[in-house]
Design a protein around this motif. Structure first.
Motif, PDB file in Angstrom:
ATOM      1  N   TRP A  37       0.830  -1.239  -0.092  1.00  0.00           N
ATOM      2  CA  TRP A  37      -0.165  -0.129   0.253  1.00  0.00           C
ATOM      3  C   TRP A  37       0.820   1.256  -0.195  1.00  0.00           C
ATOM      4  O   TRP A  37       1.750   1.337   0.877  1.00  0.00           O
ATOM      5  N   ARG A  38       0.529   2.173  -0.992  1.00  0.00           N
ATOM      6  CA  ARG A  38       1.288   3.449  -0.807  1.00  0.00           C
ATOM      7  C   ARG A  38       0.403   4.740  -1.011  1.00  0.00           C
ATOM      8  O   ARG A  38      -0.606   4.564  -1.553  1.00  0.00           O
ATOM      9  N   TYR A  39       0.802   5.333   0.018  1.00  0.00           N
ATOM     10  CA  TYR A  39      -0.129   6.791   0.119  1.00  0.00           C
ATOM     11  C   TYR A  39       0.530   7.806  -0.651  1.00  0.00           C
ATOM     12  O   TYR A  39       1.523   8.105  -0.710  1.00  0.00           O
ATOM     13  N   ASP A  40      -0.448   8.626  -1.608  1.00  0.00           N
ATOM     14  CA  ASP A  40      -0.057   9.556  -2.416  1.00  0.00           C
ATOM     15  C   ASP A  40      -0.725  10.874  -1.714  1.00  0.00           C
ATOM     16  O   ASP A  40      -1.690  11.114  -1.966  1.00  0.00           O
ATOM     17  N   PRO A  41       0.115  11.658  -0.835  1.00  0.00           N
ATOM     18  CA  PRO A  41      -0.491  12.985  -0.183  1.00  0.00           C
ATOM     19  C   PRO A  41      -0.995  13.704  -1.100  1.00  0.00           C
ATOM     20  O   PRO A  41      -2.034  14.454  -0.808  1.00  0.00           O
ATOM     21  N   ALA A  42      -0.537  13.905  -2.296  1.00  0.00           N
ATOM     22  CA  ALA A  42      -0.696  15.007  -3.102  1.00  0.00           C
ATOM     23  C   ALA A  42      -2.119  14.663  -3.907  1.00  0.00           C
ATOM     24  O   ALA A  42      -3.070  15.668  -3.740  1.00  0.00           O
ATOM     25  N   ALA A  43      -2.455  13.463  -3.937  1.00  0.00           N
ATOM     26  CA  ALA A  43      -3.785  13.332  -4.512  1.00  0.00           C
ATOM     27  C   ALA A  43      -4.777  12.551  -3.291  1.00  0.00           C
ATOM     28  O   ALA A  43      -5.838  12.374  -3.738  1.00  0.00           O
ATOM     29  N   ALA A  44      -4.285  12.601  -2.065  1.00  0.00           N
ATOM     30  CA  ALA A  44      -4.910  11.958  -0.971  1.00  0.00           C
ATOM     31  C   ALA A  44      -5.758  10.610  -1.372  1.00  0.00           C
ATOM     32  O   ALA A  44      -6.533  10.397  -1.014  1.00  0.00           O
ATOM     33  N   SER A  45      -4.645   9.677  -1.956  1.00  0.00           N
ATOM     34  CA  SER A  45      -5.286   8.498  -2.303  1.00  0.00           C
ATOM     35  C   SER A  45      -4.238   7.536  -2.046  1.00  0.00           C
ATOM     36  O   SER A  45      -3.151   7.808  -1.787  1.00  0.00           O
ATOM     37  N   TRP A  46      -4.698   6.054  -2.021  1.00  0.00           N
ATOM     38  CA  TRP A  46      -3.896   4.888  -1.867  1.00  0.00           C
ATOM     39  C   TRP A  46      -3.668   4.092  -2.999  1.00  0.00           C
ATOM     40  O   TRP A  46      -4.635   4.197  -3.698  1.00  0.00           O
ATOM     41  N   GLN A  47      -2.479   3.642  -3.062  1.00  0.00           N
ATOM     42  CA  GLN A  47      -2.420   2.351  -4.162  1.00  0.00           C
ATOM     43  C   GLN A  47      -2.134   1.248  -3.560  1.00  0.00           C
ATOM     44  O   GLN A  47      -1.418   1.024  -2.694  1.00  0.00           O
ATOM     45  N   CYS A  48      -2.821  -0.024  -4.104  1.00  0.00           N
ATOM     46  CA  CYS A  48      -2.705  -1.366  -3.510  1.00  0.00           C
ATOM     47  C   CYS A  48      -2.259  -1.965  -4.689  1.00  0.00           C
ATOM     48  O   CYS A  48      -3.099  -2.281  -5.634  1.00  0.00           O
ATOM     49  N   VAL A  49      -1.113  -2.800  -4.406  1.00  0.00           N
ATOM     50  CA  VAL A  49      -0.365  -3.500  -5.649  1.00  0.00           C
ATOM     51  C   VAL A  49      -0.442  -4.957  -4.762  1.00  0.00           C
ATOM     52  O   VAL A  49       0.474  -5.057  -3.576  1.00  0.00           O
ATOM     53  N   LEU A  50      -0.853  -5.905  -5.285  1.00  0.00           N
ATOM     54  CA  LEU A  50      -0.839  -7.560  -5.058  1.00  0.00           C
ATOM     55  C   LEU A  50      -0.036  -7.996  -6.076  1.00  0.00           C
ATOM     56  O   LEU A  50      -0.028  -8.077  -7.193  1.00  0.00           O
ATOM     57  N   GLU A  51       1.257  -8.895  -5.526  1.00  0.00           N
ATOM     58  CA  GLU A  51       2.016  -9.633  -6.372  1.00  0.00           C
ATOM     59  C   GLU A  51       2.268 -10.787  -5.602  1.00  0.00           C
ATOM     60  O   GLU A  51       2.216 -11.159  -4.510  1.00  0.00           O
ATOM     61  N   SER A  52       2.580 -12.068  -6.515  1.00  0.00           N
ATOM     62  CA  SER A  52       2.882 -13.263  -6.056  1.00  0.00           C
ATOM     63  C   SER A  52       4.250 -13.545  -6.383  1.00  0.00           C
ATOM     64  O   SER A  52       4.987 -13.023  -7.560  1.00  0.00           O
ATOM     65  N   ASP A  56      12.071 -17.989  -9.444  1.00  0.00           N
ATOM     66  CA  ASP A  56      13.220 -17.271  -9.771  1.00  0.00           C
ATOM     67  C   ASP A  56      13.563 -15.946  -8.924  1.00  0.00           C
ATOM     68  O   ASP A  56      14.430 -15.356  -8.981  1.00  0.00           O
ATOM     69  N   GLY A  57      12.364 -15.800  -7.797  1.00  0.00           N
ATOM     70  CA  GLY A  57      12.579 -14.817  -6.958  1.00  0.00           C
ATOM     71  C   GLY A  57      11.999 -13.333  -7.246  1.00  0.00           C
ATOM     72  O   GLY A  57      12.005 -12.547  -6.590  1.00  0.00           O
ATOM     73  N   THR A  58      11.505 -13.325  -8.570  1.00  0.00           N
ATOM     74  CA  THR A  58      10.847 -12.133  -9.226  1.00  0.00           C
ATOM     75  C   THR A  58       9.440 -11.940  -8.897  1.00  0.00           C
ATOM     76  O   THR A  58       8.969 -13.050  -8.204  1.00  0.00           O
ATOM     77  N   TRP A  59       8.740 -10.966  -8.747  1.00  0.00           N
ATOM     78  CA  TRP A  59       7.518 -10.771  -8.332  1.00  0.00           C
ATOM     79  C   TRP A  59       6.650 -10.716  -9.818  1.00  0.00           C
ATOM     80  O   TRP A  59       7.028  -9.804 -10.639  1.00  0.00           O
ATOM     81  N   LYS A  60       5.356 -11.296  -9.690  1.00  0.00           N
ATOM     82  CA  LYS A  60       4.407 -11.042 -10.782  1.00  0.00           C
ATOM     83  C   LYS A  60       3.181 -10.644 -10.322  1.00  0.00           C
ATOM     84  O   LYS A  60       2.689 -10.732  -9.377  1.00  0.00           O
ATOM     85  N   HIS A  61       2.921  -9.337 -11.246  1.00  0.00           N
ATOM     86  CA  HIS A  61       1.748  -8.605 -10.810  1.00  0.00           C
ATOM     87  C   HIS A  61       0.783  -9.467 -10.705  1.00  0.00           C
ATOM     88  O   HIS A  61       0.359 -10.399 -11.676  1.00  0.00           O
ATOM     89  N   PHE A  62      -0.466  -9.221  -9.763  1.00  0.00           N
ATOM     90  CA  PHE A  62      -1.660 -10.121  -9.348  1.00  0.00           C
ATOM     91  C   PHE A  62      -2.689  -9.165  -9.550  1.00  0.00           C
ATOM     92  O   PHE A  62      -3.802  -9.397 -10.268  1.00  0.00           O
ATOM     93  N   GLU A  63      -2.794  -7.974  -9.018  1.00  0.00           N
ATOM     94  CA  GLU A  63      -3.930  -7.052  -8.949  1.00  0.00           C
ATOM     95  C   GLU A  63      -3.348  -5.625  -8.559  1.00  0.00           C
ATOM     96  O   GLU A  63      -2.281  -5.447  -7.717  1.00  0.00           O
ATOM     97  N   HIS A  64      -4.110  -4.654  -8.849  1.00  0.00           N
ATOM     98  CA  HIS A  64      -3.843  -3.053  -8.416  1.00  0.00           C
ATOM     99  C   HIS A  64      -5.052  -2.558  -8.466  1.00  0.00           C
ATOM    100  O   HIS A  64      -5.986  -2.640  -9.330  1.00  0.00           O
ATOM    101  N   TYR A  65      -5.039  -1.787  -7.087  1.00  0.00           N
ATOM    102  CA  TYR A  65      -6.227  -0.865  -6.829  1.00  0.00           C
ATOM    103  C   TYR A  65      -5.955   0.491  -6.636  1.00  0.00           C
ATOM    104  O   TYR A  65      -4.899   0.771  -5.941  1.00  0.00           O
ATOM    105  N   ASP A  66      -6.617   1.474  -6.964  1.00  0.00           N
ATOM    106  CA  ASP A  66      -6.530   2.961  -6.546  1.00  0.00           C
ATOM    107  C   ASP A  66      -7.684   3.198  -5.596  1.00  0.00           C
ATOM    108  O   ASP A  66      -8.749   2.827  -5.853  1.00  0.00           O
TER     109      ASP A  66
END
Length: 72
Positions: A37-52, A56-66
């Motif tokens: 979860w990342r808060y953007d104070p300028a936009a007063a919003s949160w971004q949520c990124v889900l990854e699995s 090989d140790g890298t991360w695969k995008h699963f879902e993204h929410y604003d």
């Protein structure tokens, strides 16, 4: 680093807070799952990124929410 999850929640995850970012990592038997979860104070919003995690140790995008507040 913080531990979270009720006693009956297996596996227990970890929580890390850095500035406007909150990150949960849950170590499932098939590989870790990351919820950031990342808060953007300028936009007063949160971004949520889900990854699995991939084998090989890298991360695969699963879902993204604003997440914003409807001020209407």
């Amino acid at each position: 680093m913080y531990r979270f999850g009720p006693k009956s929640s297996i596996p227990h995850g970890t929580l890390q807070i850095d500035g406007n970012t909150i990150q949960f990592i849950i170590p499932y038997a098939t590989g870790p799952f990351r919820n950031t979860w990342r808060y953007d104070p300028a936009a007063a919003s949160w971004q949520c990124v889900l990854e699995s995690s991939l084998p090989d140790g890298t991360w695969k995008h699963f879902e993204h929410y604003d997440v914003t507040h409807d001020r209407g």
